[in-house]
Design a protein around this motif. Structure first.
Motif, PDB file in Angstrom:
ATOM      1  N   GLN A  19       0.690  -1.060  -0.184  1.00 42.23           N
ATOM      2  CA  GLN A  19      -0.224   0.059  -0.057  1.00 42.23           C
ATOM      3  C   GLN A  19       0.891   1.388  -0.101  1.00 42.23           C
ATOM      4  N   TRP A  20       0.151   2.216  -0.323  1.00 43.01           N
ATOM      5  CA  TRP A  20       0.755   3.761  -0.348  1.00 43.01           C
ATOM      6  C   TRP A  20       0.153   4.458   0.636  1.00 43.01           C
ATOM      7  N   HIS A  31      -4.371  18.724   4.759  1.00 38.77           N
ATOM      8  CA  HIS A  31      -5.718  18.393   4.139  1.00 38.77           C
ATOM      9  C   HIS A  31      -6.157  16.988   4.334  1.00 38.77           C
ATOM     10  N   LYS A  32      -5.273  16.007   3.832  1.00 37.58           N
ATOM     11  CA  LYS A  32      -5.863  14.833   4.416  1.00 37.58           C
ATOM     12  C   LYS A  32      -4.768  13.746   4.235  1.00 37.58           C
ATOM     13  N   THR A  33      -4.754  12.438   4.791  1.00 38.11           N
ATOM     14  CA  THR A  33      -4.004  11.303   4.551  1.00 38.11           C
ATOM     15  C   THR A  33      -4.865  10.264   4.036  1.00 38.11           C
ATOM     16  N   ILE A  34      -4.285   9.573   3.231  1.00 37.92           N
ATOM     17  CA  ILE A  34      -5.053   8.147   2.655  1.00 37.92           C
ATOM     18  C   ILE A  34      -4.150   7.104   2.566  1.00 37.92           C
ATOM     19  N   SER A  35      -4.735   6.175   2.537  1.00 33.29           N
ATOM     20  CA  SER A  35      -3.847   4.972   2.187  1.00 33.29           C
ATOM     21  C   SER A  35      -4.463   4.136   0.885  1.00 33.29           C
ATOM     22  N   LYS A  36      -3.582   3.894   0.047  1.00 28.52           N
ATOM     23  CA  LYS A  36      -4.298   3.292  -1.133  1.00 28.52           C
ATOM     24  C   LYS A  36      -3.545   2.086  -1.764  1.00 28.52           C
ATOM     25  N   THR A  37      -3.953   1.229  -2.540  1.00 23.56           N
ATOM     26  CA  THR A  37      -3.258   0.213  -3.248  1.00 23.56           C
ATOM     27  C   THR A  37      -2.376   0.736  -4.021  1.00 23.56           C
ATOM     28  N   PRO A  38      -1.143   0.102  -4.265  1.00 29.38           N
ATOM     29  CA  PRO A  38      -0.221   0.658  -5.286  1.00 29.38           C
ATOM     30  C   PRO A  38      -0.545   0.708  -6.531  1.00 29.38           C
ATOM     31  N   ASP A  39      -1.265   1.591  -6.988  1.00 27.84           N
ATOM     32  CA  ASP A  39      -2.031   1.747  -8.209  1.00 27.84           C
ATOM     33  C   ASP A  39      -1.813   3.356  -8.652  1.00 27.84           C
ATOM     34  N   LYS A  41      -2.634   4.784 -11.174  1.00 28.04           N
ATOM     35  CA  LYS A  41      -4.103   5.229 -11.727  1.00 28.04           C
ATOM     36  C   LYS A  41      -5.002   5.830 -10.842  1.00 28.04           C
ATOM     37  N   ALA A  42      -5.114   4.803  -9.635  1.00 29.70           N
ATOM     38  CA  ALA A  42      -6.000   5.151  -8.474  1.00 29.70           C
ATOM     39  C   ALA A  42      -5.488   6.369  -7.979  1.00 29.70           C
ATOM     40  N   LEU A  43      -4.312   6.548  -7.704  1.00 26.11           N
ATOM     41  CA  LEU A  43      -3.753   7.994  -7.206  1.00 26.11           C
ATOM     42  C   LEU A  43      -3.985   8.981  -7.711  1.00 26.11           C
ATOM     43  N   GLU A  44      -3.451   8.828  -9.168  1.00 24.52           N
ATOM     44  CA  GLU A  44      -4.101  10.035 -10.193  1.00 24.52           C
ATOM     45  C   GLU A  44      -5.637  10.458  -9.972  1.00 24.52           C
ATOM     46  N   SER A  45      -6.473   9.511  -9.975  1.00 29.69           N
ATOM     47  CA  SER A  45      -7.809   9.898 -10.070  1.00 29.69           C
ATOM     48  C   SER A  45      -8.335  10.370  -8.445  1.00 29.69           C
TER      49      SER A  45
END
Length: 50
Positions: A19-20, A31-39, A41-45
């Motif tokens: 994860q990222w 503003h915010k902190t988010i955890s994302k799958t390492p993708d 395109k998902a980060l860009e969106s």
């Protein structure tokens, strides 16, 4: 003469295999902190929403 202040945008990414963790700040506040799958395109969106 009128001056407009535009805060700078800072994005920090802690990259790991599973994860990222992404922190989004401006010069004024957090503003915010988010955890994302390492993708990328998902980060860009997510960043397009800013």
């Amino acid at each position: 003469m009128e001056y407009r202040f535009s805060p700078k945008l800072f994005i920090g990414i802690d990259v790991h295999k599973r994860q990222w963790s992404v922190c989004i700040f401006t010069t004024n506040c957090h503003h915010k902190t988010i955890s994302k799958t390492p993708d990328p395109k998902a980060l860009e969106s997510n960043l397009d929403l800013l």
